[in-house]
Design a protein around this motif. Sequence first.
Motif, PDB file in Angstrom:
ATOM      1  N   ARG A   2     -34.280   5.391  87.861  1.00 56.94           N
ATOM      2  CA  ARG A   2     -35.248   5.330  86.763  1.00 56.94           C
ATOM      3  C   ARG A   2     -34.627   5.780  85.452  1.00 56.94           C
ATOM      4  O   ARG A   2     -34.890   5.199  84.387  1.00 56.94           O
ATOM      5  CB  ARG A   2     -36.456   6.195  87.114  1.00 56.94           C
ATOM      6  N   GLU A   3     -33.754   6.739  85.494  1.00 56.02           N
ATOM      7  CA  GLU A   3     -33.122   7.254  84.276  1.00 56.02           C
ATOM      8  C   GLU A   3     -32.149   6.229  83.696  1.00 56.02           C
ATOM      9  O   GLU A   3     -32.053   6.061  82.465  1.00 56.02           O
ATOM     10  CB  GLU A   3     -32.400   8.557  84.599  1.00 56.02           C
TER      11      GLU A   3
ATOM     12  N   LYS B 123     -34.174   3.619  81.871  1.00 58.45           N
ATOM     13  CA  LYS B 123     -34.627   4.126  80.569  1.00 58.45           C
ATOM     14  C   LYS B 123     -33.506   4.046  79.535  1.00 58.45           C
ATOM     15  O   LYS B 123     -33.726   3.673  78.382  1.00 58.45           O
ATOM     16  CB  LYS B 123     -35.119   5.559  80.712  1.00 58.45           C
ATOM     17  N   LEU B 124     -32.269   4.358  79.958  1.00 58.48           N
ATOM     18  CA  LEU B 124     -31.140   4.286  79.022  1.00 58.48           C
ATOM     19  C   LEU B 124     -30.835   2.838  78.635  1.00 58.48           C
ATOM     20  O   LEU B 124     -30.488   2.530  77.481  1.00 58.48           O
ATOM     21  CB  LEU B 124     -29.910   4.943  79.639  1.00 58.48           C
TER      22      LEU B 124
ATOM     23  N   LYS C 182     -23.901   7.751  82.706  1.00 57.92           N
ATOM     24  CA  LYS C 182     -24.838   7.816  83.831  1.00 57.92           C
ATOM     25  C   LYS C 182     -24.491   6.785  84.906  1.00 57.92           C
ATOM     26  O   LYS C 182     -24.611   7.066  86.118  1.00 57.92           O
ATOM     27  CB  LYS C 182     -26.256   7.559  83.325  1.00 57.92           C
TER      28      LYS C 182
ATOM     29  N   VAL D 152     -27.763  10.742  89.814  1.00 54.02           N
ATOM     30  CA  VAL D 152     -28.577  10.150  88.730  1.00 54.02           C
ATOM     31  C   VAL D 152     -29.614   9.226  89.348  1.00 54.02           C
ATOM     32  O   VAL D 152     -29.273   8.357  90.174  1.00 54.02           O
ATOM     33  CB  VAL D 152     -27.705   9.358  87.741  1.00 54.02           C
TER      34      VAL D 152
END
Length: 411
Positions: free
Chosen positions: A174-175, A178-179, A160, A171
């Motif tokens: 926020r993602e 989270k990762l 990502k 991407v």
Amino acid sequence: MLELLLCSVLTVLPDYLYRRFAEGKRIGKEITLYSMWFELRWGIITCLMLTVGLITVIFYYHPSTTSATLYFRTVPIAPEISGRVAQIYVSGVSSEVKQGAPIFRLDSSTQEAAAEAARRKIAEVEASMVSARTDIAAADGKIQEAASAVQQAVDELETKQELNRRNAAIVAPREIEKLQNLVKGRRGALAAATAAKQSAEAQISSLLPAQKASAEAALAQAKVELAKTIIRAGVSGRVEQFTLRVGDIVNPLMRPAGVLIPDVSGRRTVIAGFGQIEAQVMKVGMVAEVACVSKPWTVIPMVITGVQDFIAAGQFRGGEQLIDPQQVVRPGSILVFLEPLYDGGLDDVARGSSCIANAYTSNHDLIASGSVGGFKSLMLHAIDATGLVHAMILRMQALILPIRTLVFSGH
């Protein structure tokens, strides 16, 4: 009496012979009961002086005592712990026992319960060790699982992030966050799995072995306490005054079960007390003789093997009061140890028997060495010869001892 008769032969008899044959005086005529003292005064006075001197020499250089006994040791039969008697192994009030043989046994239910509890604890620790090994295997699986999850989360995060560097619109930030949080969480799970494994390994290597050692020590202590419930003979001998019965309470301080008399005690040594004035005469190696009440009409040759160099009457124990020499009422005696000159000399003498003991001074080695003059050598010969009188007295005492004991004492 023997000394007086011997001295009268050397003094009174020559005086009488002189009065009879030189002066012609006869018994019943010139020498009567009333004139005897005047006629034989020189012989009588000389006889008394010589008798006193002879008795002094005999009793000093050849001391005698009636305070001689075959002392023997007694061992109280007492347990190390208090308890109620459960079983008795010897029969009768008096019986022979060998060393290590059981005499009686106390109730051991408490000690057996403690030993069983220690065995259970050992089994419990061993089961915990098996469980800990299983936990280690499970922790290994969790570590592998957590490591795989961490690697998967890291790979996905890196993908990502790479896409985000090429095109930020693909991407969302926020993602990525989270990762990142997912990677931290999975790494924490990996650390927790590793810590769980280390904890299980620590239990196997340190905690559980220590617990097992403590349980084994408790078991050993319980076995020792259990062994104390069986009272065994420390030496071979004879049990006396053993009136213990099943159900009695035995206390090591207040109520022993009886006494044990060792076989060898009192069989080899006679302990005698001689007067203090004879302290310079009593020497190790002197020949002695004893006559004991329990073996009448027998004189046993002995040898002195030890002379105690202190007197029991002078002992004191430290306290809050000063000692006063006037408190010593009896002067005390020299303690002497005598052993039979020949093997088996005291076999037939009852232990604890009262005896009469004579010791004889011998100057043979000193005379044979040639280090003394002629007059002193003659005096030493005379001193040694006077021991014959004391030996005769001892044999007369041994001869009349049964008569005096059985007839005149009223027993």
